[in-house]
Design an enzyme around this catalytic site. Structure first.
Site, PDB file in Angstrom:
ATOM      1  N   ILE A  51       0.947  -1.196  -0.212  1.00  0.00           N
ATOM      2  CA  ILE A  51      -0.005   0.099   0.062  1.00  0.00           C
ATOM      3  C   ILE A  51       0.971   1.322  -0.145  1.00  0.00           C
ATOM      4  O   ILE A  51       2.194   1.251   0.270  1.00  0.00           O
ATOM      5  CB  ILE A  51      -1.077   0.100   1.399  1.00  0.00           C
ATOM      6  CG1 ILE A  51      -0.403   0.044   2.524  1.00  0.00           C
ATOM      7  CG2 ILE A  51      -1.937  -1.146   1.153  1.00  0.00           C
ATOM      8  CD1 ILE A  51      -1.164   0.109   3.831  1.00  0.00           C
ATOM      9  N   ASP A  52       0.503   2.349  -0.458  1.00  0.00           N
ATOM     10  CA  ASP A  52       1.238   3.525  -0.741  1.00  0.00           C
ATOM     11  C   ASP A  52       1.777   4.087   0.460  1.00  0.00           C
ATOM     12  O   ASP A  52       1.199   3.651   1.526  1.00  0.00           O
ATOM     13  CB  ASP A  52       0.388   4.625  -1.198  1.00  0.00           C
ATOM     14  CG  ASP A  52      -0.199   4.467  -2.458  1.00  0.00           C
ATOM     15  OD1 ASP A  52       0.467   3.616  -3.227  1.00  0.00           O
ATOM     16  OD2 ASP A  52      -1.068   4.901  -2.890  1.00  0.00           O
ATOM     17  N   LYS A  53       2.787   4.765   0.543  1.00  0.00           N
ATOM     18  CA  LYS A  53       3.569   5.267   1.887  1.00  0.00           C
ATOM     19  C   LYS A  53       2.627   6.055   2.658  1.00  0.00           C
ATOM     20  O   LYS A  53       2.698   6.049   3.813  1.00  0.00           O
ATOM     21  CB  LYS A  53       4.750   5.991   1.431  1.00  0.00           C
ATOM     22  CG  LYS A  53       5.495   6.667   2.384  1.00  0.00           C
ATOM     23  CD  LYS A  53       6.730   7.678   2.049  1.00  0.00           C
ATOM     24  CE  LYS A  53       7.691   8.064   3.271  1.00  0.00           C
ATOM     25  NZ  LYS A  53       8.611   8.904   2.683  1.00  0.00           N
ATOM     26  N   THR A  55      -0.712   6.042   2.559  1.00  0.00           N
ATOM     27  CA  THR A  55      -1.744   5.238   2.852  1.00  0.00           C
ATOM     28  C   THR A  55      -1.542   4.529   4.259  1.00  0.00           C
ATOM     29  O   THR A  55      -0.581   3.763   4.333  1.00  0.00           O
ATOM     30  CB  THR A  55      -2.295   4.264   2.077  1.00  0.00           C
ATOM     31  OG1 THR A  55      -2.655   4.928   0.548  1.00  0.00           O
ATOM     32  CG2 THR A  55      -3.619   3.458   2.117  1.00  0.00           C
ATOM     33  N   ARG A 150      -7.308   6.335  -5.530  1.00  0.00           N
ATOM     34  CA  ARG A 150      -7.031   7.752  -5.480  1.00  0.00           C
ATOM     35  C   ARG A 150      -7.369   8.362  -6.842  1.00  0.00           C
ATOM     36  O   ARG A 150      -8.132   9.354  -6.974  1.00  0.00           O
ATOM     37  CB  ARG A 150      -5.583   8.073  -5.359  1.00  0.00           C
ATOM     38  CG  ARG A 150      -5.258   7.522  -3.728  1.00  0.00           C
ATOM     39  CD  ARG A 150      -3.539   7.599  -3.697  1.00  0.00           C
ATOM     40  NE  ARG A 150      -3.025   8.636  -4.158  1.00  0.00           N
ATOM     41  CZ  ARG A 150      -1.683   8.769  -3.986  1.00  0.00           C
ATOM     42  NH1 ARG A 150      -0.953   7.684  -3.801  1.00  0.00           N
ATOM     43  NH2 ARG A 150      -1.132   9.959  -4.299  1.00  0.00           N
TER      44      ARG A 150
END
Length: 222
Positions: A51-53, A55, A150
């Site tokens: 998962i994104d940094k 998030t 997003r």
């Protein structure tokens, strides 16, 4: 490593563990990543997904390299739910977004990506709570394109608060300054998955900044 105390292990077995990753922490490729955190504890782990940094929330990790492929297979048959605080309001209570997206992440000017690279994409959503300014939304994704939630939010004029890449820069700066808010309001909230023939329903506590932005205790709405 400032985020060490913020990484919470939710559950683990001999071959896997599930954590609640704080916003601002990379999964890997960073000196303050999740991988490095566990290395300091003499535990070699591998991310089953990413998962994104920016998030926060649930992340499944493998403690045994030989089990990683099986865990990835289980993840493909799981249900993943995300919470996000979005700009403005939506009149509909729920729906499904099927806007095609490329695998490569583009910026706010072209969140869909190159027309020649577009692929099928499915994001189910439900409005949980809204006020005059923001809407709290619950997402269930059926595909896994890069930055899928997003980008879909940006396309549908419901950009996620704190999304510097796909959001309107003037609006995002306004939110940052008005609320002293520097994270991104996207949280991997729930994971329904079968691991080692046992069904699990993991939930990651909602970050405090969600409640501060909305001004409500949110659990009663979910």
């Amino acid at each position: 490593m400032p985020y060490l105390s913020m990484i919470k292990v939710i559950k683990e077995s001999d071959t896997w563990l599930v954590i609640n990753k704080p916003s601002g922490t990379s999964v890997h490729n960073d000196s303050e990543s999740v991988i490095e955190f566990f290395k300091e504890q003499n535990l070699e782990i591998a991310p089953v997904h990413r998962i994104d940094k920016d998030t926060s929330g649930l992340l499944l990790l493998s403690k045994d390299q030989s089990a990683t492929a099986e865990l990835q297979q289980a993840l493909q048959h799981s249900k993943k739910y995300y919470l996000a605080i979005c700009r403005g309001q939506t009149k509909e209570e729920s729906g499904t977004w099927t806007d095609k997206l490329s695998e490569k992440a583009e910026g706010s000017k072209n969140p869909r990506g190159k027309k020649s690279d577009l692929k099928e994409c499915i994001t189910n959503w439900k409005r949980i709570y809204s006020n005059k300014y923001f809407t709290l939304m619950l997402f269930n994704i059926e595909t896994g394109r890069t930055h899928q939630i997003r980008r879909h939010c940006a396309i549908h004029k419901l950009e996620i608060l704190g999304d510097k890449r796909y959001g309107d820069s003037k609006y995002q700066n306004l939110i940052k300054n008005k609320y002293n808010f520097s994270q991104m309001a996207l949280h991997s909230y729930k994971l329904d998955i079968q691991l080692e023939k046992i069904q699990h329903n993991f939930i990651a506590d909602i970050p405090t900044y969600f409640k501060e932005l909305i001004g409500e205790s949110l659990e009663k709405y979910i």
